[in-house]
Scaffold this active site. Structure first.
Site, PDB file in Angstrom:
ATOM      1  N   TRP A 109       0.823  -1.212   0.000  1.00  0.00           N
ATOM      2  CA  TRP A 109       0.000   0.000   0.000  1.00  0.00           C
ATOM      3  C   TRP A 109       0.855   1.258   0.000  1.00  0.00           C
ATOM      4  O   TRP A 109       0.518   2.248  -0.660  1.00  0.00           O
ATOM      5  CB  TRP A 109      -1.017  -0.022   1.151  1.00  0.00           C
ATOM      6  N   ASP A 178      -1.493   6.396   6.534  1.00  0.00           N
ATOM      7  CA  ASP A 178      -2.538   5.473   6.103  1.00  0.00           C
ATOM      8  C   ASP A 178      -2.759   4.464   7.223  1.00  0.00           C
ATOM      9  O   ASP A 178      -1.969   3.550   7.422  1.00  0.00           O
ATOM     10  CB  ASP A 178      -2.097   4.763   4.817  1.00  0.00           C
ATOM     11  N   LYS A 202     -12.082  -2.364   7.469  1.00  0.00           N
ATOM     12  CA  LYS A 202     -11.311  -3.328   8.237  1.00  0.00           C
ATOM     13  C   LYS A 202     -11.802  -3.327   9.694  1.00  0.00           C
ATOM     14  O   LYS A 202     -12.367  -4.303  10.148  1.00  0.00           O
ATOM     15  CB  LYS A 202      -9.804  -3.013   8.175  1.00  0.00           C
TER      16      LYS A 202
END
Lengths: 368, 368
Positions: A109, A178, A202
């Site tokens: 990511w 993030d 999540k």
């Protein structure tokens, strides 16, 4: 099948969208045809209605309480996932400046975030864990980050590789983090960050909403020439109703936040429970290292995504079958890296992790 | 209160998010804790799971059937609402060309779309209804659209003003149509368009997903330098899973599309029902023109949003109170224009419109 019979639900170890708290799902179900006192489903009410405004205000206030967000920070609930944030961040904070954005690349990511930033301005890679196959993390203090950087971007938890920073960094430039896969899983010192973002699917809710927490001075940076949807201050000024927000996803996120406050007792307790769950699986990885070959180095293991490999494809298939027979599903690693990944977010019950641990123990007894 | 007692639901005339079919809500409720055969809620399953892939494939196939989408067109389900489409369209289809994008401005949303396009390239306004306070529509054939335009943008139904084009335009340049508020309310000849887009929260589902139907040749136009999320072909190539899509919103939209096919019997029947519902309200506007002062000219009245004014603020307040007493809510016009707006999308039952008509009749008898 183990006796996990409520509603016929399995132990779902998906990396996201992922398991949600059962009491939250029950409330959503109970109110689905008609929000109490409103006369319509939450799916049907205007984002400008009093009923939704109350939901939004409560969610904002509860999130502020739960994360102890200090004065001087604003919250926006956006669409487009973290993927759109990969672009919005450099569009707002880098484009049009003569500064450089610094990236710490600790997995898939972080790499994707960097790729989008390169389209918008000057970037510098402070660290890239590629050589070690993204199994380790750097000491952020020692990377030589410039106080004059536009910002420093990092990924607090890499969902695919399963590596997680333990604490909050202390840097002179604004830190952009993030937090998609460990948001609300532990306390965070928000004051250490310029911007925190997290897609909800999540730990915080369903797919379709992304929370952005931004220090107010950074709101001034984006140009009015940016596409309207992509300018952070439009969303902050409009209290996340610059245009129609994902109302249902915000409502569910609000219920999850309430569950964390009222049922769990806050982020310290949630973090302790998460550590206990992860500890159980990592102890088996440590006990049977030839069978369960952990990916992350010991000091940087993720409390959210436990990644390991079996010695062969045949053993992996056997392990997944044994897990499935015990009602444990969605354990395959990301298609880009393979192996096993057990995602054990906030809402994964201890019983689920214990069931998986029992499968691992039996498997090790047979194959170690 | 009138006897509209199922689940304590009101007649919700909200312009969006808006009323959904009760059978759809019931199915969502019944499956909320556990999708049959899956073991998790639809809120919890991975977008890469077999279960979601089946939902997505079915939704795509059903939408193709319902709208009779021809070969050579692709579908993408995006986030960010029509507001983000206002930017994505010129970013993909105008930026980097030496062409001009033509806009037909028939109300608030057309104006907003134009404002975003101006940031991306050359634009030309073919028509602007501002002088008539956006109560009329042009004959598109007579506007002198250039065959060489990057595209021609129009808004098939202006939600705020309540004006709606009756048919599909026939132009040489690609027609880009914002169908947000009449999507799936009537048949559309997709072959007449280059791109059709619609946020779901009026006729097609909950807020949080936007359907884009795009002619395949137009997918080539966007530059790879665009932010990844904003390039249409990324979403088409990834079958709407370029990143995590709004899985729940897509699932509900899929159920709404099934309801249109199976319960309603297709778009011809839906259009006939919508015309009958709107006709009932417009006949009262025509019968009592001094009490109910319709906004749209007769030939261009919207079948979705019926807009009118009362002679005074006092009478408006009295009318809204009478409507509320009859269980009819959310009738206030958009904050930018005021007045009354009755949004009567697909899922608004005939009984709801009849109840509102009855309120109007009683009110007219008292005040005409």
């Amino acid at each position: 099948m183990t006796p996990n019979s409520n509603y016929g639900r399995v132990y779902n170890f998906s990396a996201g969208p992922a398991v949600l708290p059962v009491p939250v799902l029950e409330q959503v179900r109970d109110e689905l045809l008609c929000l109490p006192g409103v006369g319509s489903s939450v799916l049907e009410i205007s984002h400008r209605s009093k009923a939704f405004d109350q939901i939004l205000d409560q969610t904002l206030a509860d999130l502020r309480t739960l994360l102890q967000i200090p004065e001087g920070y604003s919250i926006a609930f956006l669409q487009g996932g973290s993927r759109l944030q990969f672009s919005m961040i450099p569009m707002n904070l880098l484009r049009g400046t003569d500064k450089t954005a610094e990236y710490i690349v600790t997995g898939t990511w972080g790499k994707s975030a960097l790729a989008e930033a390169k389209k918008e301005g000057a970037t510098k890679v402070l660290w890239d864990g590629k050589e070690g196959n993204y199994s380790s993390l750097p000491n952020i203090d020692e990377l030589g980050s410039s106080a004059d950087a536009a910002y420093v971007h990092l990924t607090s938890n890499e969902t695919i590789q399963g590596v997680q920073f333990a604490g909050d960094p202390a840097l002179a430039a604004p830190v952009v983090c993030d937090c998609s896969s460990d948001f609300l899983s532990r306390p965070v010192d928000v004051s250490k960050y310029g911007l925190i973002y997290a897609c909800a699917q999540k730990n915080a809710g369903p797919a379709g909403v992304t929370a952005v927490i931004i220090r107010d001075d950074l709101l001034a940076r984006g140009s009015d020439d940016l596409p309207g949807y992509l300018l952070y201050r439009n969303h902050v000024d409009g209290k996340s109703c610059y245009n129609t927000p994902p109302t249902f996803a915000i409502y569910v996120m609000g219920l999850v936040i309430k569950w964390l406050i009222n049922d769990i007792g806050g982020l310290d307790k949630m973090a302790a429970a998460n550590q206990a769950k992860a500890g159980l699986l990592y102890s088996l990885i440590d006990q049977y290292p030839t069978v369960f070959q952990g990916h992350a180095e010991k000091g940087v293991r993720s409390m959210m995504n436990v990644t390991f490999r079996l010695p062969s494809d045949e053993l992996q298939a056997e392990f997944l079958a044994a897990a499935k027979a015990a009602n444990c599903t969605d354990l395959k690693g990301h298609r880009s890296v393979g192996g096993i990944r057990a995602s054990i977010y906030n809402a994964m019950p201890t019983a689920g992790v214990e069931t998986l641990a029992s499968v691992m123990r039996d498997f090790a007894a047979k194959h170690a």
